[in-house]
Structure formats: structure tokens, C-alpha cells
Design a protein around this motif. Structure first.
Motif, short mmCIF file in Angstrom:
data_model
loop_
_atom_site.label_atom_id
_atom_site.label_comp_id
_atom_site.label_asym_id
_atom_site.label_seq_id
_atom_site.Cartn_x
_atom_site.Cartn_y
_atom_site.Cartn_z
N HIS A 166 0.86 -1.19 0.00
CA HIS A 166 0.00 0.00 0.00
C HIS A 166 0.89 1.23 0.00
O HIS A 166 2.00 1.20 0.53
CB HIS A 166 -0.93 0.01 1.22
CG HIS A 166 -1.87 -1.16 1.23
ND1 HIS A 166 -2.98 -1.22 0.43
CD2 HIS A 166 -1.84 -2.32 1.93
CE1 HIS A 166 -3.61 -2.37 0.65
NE2 HIS A 166 -2.94 -3.05 1.55
N HIS A 168 1.47 5.62 0.45
CA HIS A 168 1.00 6.86 1.06
C HIS A 168 -0.01 7.48 0.12
O HIS A 168 0.03 7.25 -1.08
CB HIS A 168 2.16 7.84 1.26
CG HIS A 168 2.98 7.59 2.48
ND1 HIS A 168 2.47 7.72 3.75
CD2 HIS A 168 4.26 7.21 2.62
CE1 HIS A 168 3.42 7.44 4.62
NE2 HIS A 168 4.52 7.11 3.97
N LYS A 169 -0.88 8.29 0.66
CA LYS A 169 -1.80 9.03 -0.19
C LYS A 169 -0.97 9.71 -1.26
O LYS A 169 0.17 10.11 -1.01
CB LYS A 169 -2.58 10.06 0.61
CG LYS A 169 -3.47 9.45 1.67
CD LYS A 169 -4.67 8.78 1.03
CE LYS A 169 -5.61 8.26 2.09
NZ LYS A 169 -6.11 6.96 1.86
N SER A 177 3.29 2.95 2.32
CA SER A 177 2.65 3.57 3.48
C SER A 177 3.23 3.07 4.80
O SER A 177 3.09 3.72 5.82
CB SER A 177 1.14 3.32 3.45
OG SER A 177 0.87 1.94 3.52
#
Length: 187
Positions: A166, A168-169, A177
Motif C-alpha cells: 500500500h 502513502h496518499k 505507506s
């Protein structure tokens, strides 16, 4: 290099093929891994390019049109001074351009397959006149680092390895992330 090691840890057959290429080249060069040898490592180049396809360093490329531009084959005109955002991550992971984009497949960048890549769909460093000035240095640094690590260590997944990965934004740079955890063993 982080993303390359992650993919190599999940794809042991690719890691072994890369290690074999590196060890064979080093053996033929009296045990030395030199600048010239790095450029001869074709599979290393393919692994780096596939890593950059899956995980482009810059998530987006930002540009501004300098003059009105009519898009060929359409009636659409991009007006002067329009901000243009190219989502490199989405482009390079689009199944219209890269079959099975979620699969880590360095063979996409083999000599026989690279010609099938649609121009300007692989943009890890941008493209054209405004491509990244640090591209050559970044690639060399990554190739040397990855070659030295794979030459001496085996990487594998462990109980803390995030699968799937996944991010980070969305920011300018793509990053995981969470911390990256892998098992490392000297070979």
C-alpha cells in the motif's frame, strides 16, 4: 532499489536469474563489478525498468501548455497556459498498454519486447526535452547498488512483509505507506 528488492523477494525465480547474470559477469571480469560491467547486465536493466514501470519515482508529471495545441485526430484544443497533469502511475499500470500490469515481468523490457511498448506510456523520468536531468545518475546508482546487494544477499518475504503493498496518499513521490520488511540472508 526498495521497490526492486520487494519485487525480487516476492519473485525468487527472477532474483535467481538476476544473481546468475551478475555472478557470471563478475566471474568473467576477474571478480570485479565495474562501471562497464554494469552496462552489460541486460537482465539487470530489464529488472530496473520493470520496477520503474510498476513504481515510478514521480507519481505525476506536471506541465503547462505554452501555446494553444490542437490534439491530432480530434477537435479538442488545449488552450495556452493550461496546467497538464500526467498520472504516470496510472499510465504505466494501464492494461491497455501493459498486459497484466500488476505482474512483475522484466521480460516486458527484453530486446524483442521493448519495441512493442507504445511511445510515451513508459515515463518514469518524464519524456522528451523535459525529462529528468538526473536520470542517468539515478539509474547508475540504482544498478550498482542493486547488483552489489543481489551479488551478496538473498532477499525473501517474511511475516512482516506487506502483501499487497500500500502507498502513502498520492504525493509527488511514490512511497510505501509502511516500513518495508524483508528477510535478508548472505549468499
Amino acid at each position: 532499489m526498495t521497490f526492486a528488492l520487494y519485487e525480487l523477494a516476492l519473485n525468487q525465480n527472477i532474483q535467481e536469474k538476476l544473481r546468475d547474470e551478475i555472478l557470471n559477469a563478475v566471474e568473467k571480469n576477474e571478480g570485479k563489478l565495474t562501471y562497464d560491467i554494469i552496462f552489460e547486465l541486460k537482465y539487470l536493466d530489464m529488472v530496473i525498468n520493470e520496477t520503474l514501470r510498476r513504481y515510478p519515482p514521480a507519481f505525476m508529471i506536471l506541465r503547462k501548455s505554452k501555446k494553444d495545441f490542437k490534439i491530432p485526430g480530434s477537435d479538442l484544443v488545449i488552450p495556452e497556459n493550461t496546467d497538464i497533469n500526467i498520472n504516470v502511475y496510472s499510465l504505466q499500470n494501464d492494461p491497455n498498454y501493459f498486459k497484466n500490469p500488476e505482474k512483475f515481468d522484466p521480460d516486458r523490457f527484453s530486446q524483442s519486447n521493448v519495441q512493442n511498448i507504445v511511445p510515451f506510456t513508459f515515463l518514469p523520468f518524464g519524456g522528451g526535452q523535459r525529462s529528468c536531468i538526473g536520470k542517468r545518475f539515478g539509474l547508475m546508482q540504482s544498478k550498482i547498488g542493486l547488483a552489489k546487494l543481489i551479488q551478496h544477499f538473498k532477499f525473501a518475504r517474511c511475516e512482516k512483509t506487506s502483501i499487497p503493498l500500500h502507498f502513502h496518499k498520492p504525493t509527488f513521490f511514490l512511497s510505501p505507506s509502511k516500513q518495508m520488511f524483508l528477510s535478508v540472508e548472505k549468499v
